[in-house]
Design a protein around this motif. Sequence first.
Motif, PDB file in Angstrom:
ATOM      1  N   VAL A   1      -7.220   7.982  -0.198  1.00 16.12           N
ATOM      2  CA  VAL A   1      -8.022   9.038   0.429  1.00 16.12           C
ATOM      3  C   VAL A   1      -7.417   9.451   1.765  1.00 16.12           C
ATOM      4  N   THR A   2      -7.024   8.483   2.588  1.00 17.60           N
ATOM      5  CA  THR A   2      -6.442   8.850   3.882  1.00 17.60           C
ATOM      6  C   THR A   2      -5.100   9.551   3.708  1.00 17.60           C
ATOM      7  N   ALA A   3      -4.333   9.163   2.697  1.00 19.82           N
ATOM      8  CA  ALA A   3      -3.055   9.838   2.455  1.00 19.82           C
ATOM      9  C   ALA A   3      -3.279  11.260   1.939  1.00 19.82           C
TER      10      ALA A   3
ATOM     11  N   THR B   1       4.319  10.498   6.936  1.00 20.21           N
ATOM     12  CA  THR B   1       2.879  10.715   6.791  1.00 20.21           C
ATOM     13  C   THR B   1       2.279   9.656   5.869  1.00 20.21           C
ATOM     14  N   ALA B   2       2.978   9.330   4.788  1.00 18.51           N
ATOM     15  CA  ALA B   2       2.509   8.291   3.876  1.00 18.51           C
ATOM     16  C   ALA B   2       2.499   6.930   4.560  1.00 18.51           C
ATOM     17  N   MET B   3       3.515   6.653   5.372  1.00 20.57           N
ATOM     18  CA  MET B   3       3.559   5.375   6.082  1.00 20.57           C
ATOM     19  C   MET B   3       2.390   5.260   7.058  1.00 20.57           C
ATOM     20  N   LEU B   4       2.135   6.323   7.797  1.00 23.83           N
ATOM     21  CA  LEU B   4       1.014   6.330   8.730  1.00 23.83           C
ATOM     22  C   LEU B   4      -0.310   6.178   7.987  1.00 23.83           C
ATOM     23  N   SER B   5      -0.441   6.849   6.863  1.00 18.38           N
ATOM     24  CA  SER B   5      -1.672   6.753   6.071  1.00 18.38           C
ATOM     25  C   SER B   5      -1.875   5.350   5.523  1.00 18.38           C
ATOM     26  N   ALA B   6      -0.791   4.693   5.127  1.00 16.45           N
ATOM     27  CA  ALA B   6      -0.893   3.319   4.634  1.00 16.45           C
ATOM     28  C   ALA B   6      -1.366   2.379   5.738  1.00 16.45           C
TER      29      ALA B   6
ATOM     30  N   LEU C   1       0.810  -1.226   0.000  1.00 17.94           N
ATOM     31  CA  LEU C   1       0.000   0.000   0.000  1.00 17.94           C
ATOM     32  C   LEU C   1       0.842   1.275   0.000  1.00 17.94           C
ATOM     33  N   MET C   2       2.115   1.158   0.302  1.00 21.96           N
ATOM     34  CA  MET C   2       2.985   2.335   0.374  1.00 21.96           C
ATOM     35  C   MET C   2       3.064   3.137  -0.925  1.00 21.96           C
TER      36      MET C   2
END
Length: 109
Positions: free
Chosen positions: A81-83, A53-58, A19-20
Amino acid sequence: MIDKLPPEVQQAIIGILGLMPTAMLARFLWHRRLVTLGRRRFWSVDLLWEIPTAMLSAVIGGGLASWWGMDSMASNAVVGVTAWLGPRGVEVMLGNIARRYFGREAKEE
């Protein structure tokens, strides 16, 4: 090294790594939007902050998609969407949902 981890952890790591790219693309597009609006310079420290931020969103998007029982394509959509929203956007969205379904916060006296 990954072979020594429990199967559940292995599956989570593989899922997050899958997902990253979606999360990184969405955060890069968000960064590009802010550059276009003149709020950021393209090559700046802000660009480095998009990686965690991308890692957290994934993680968050993948967890939500798993909880909702979605397939891989829908999981990528939720992560995107969350990212795009980022941590602050998700916080505001969840706060609005909570206010709508659980009522207004108590007034402080």
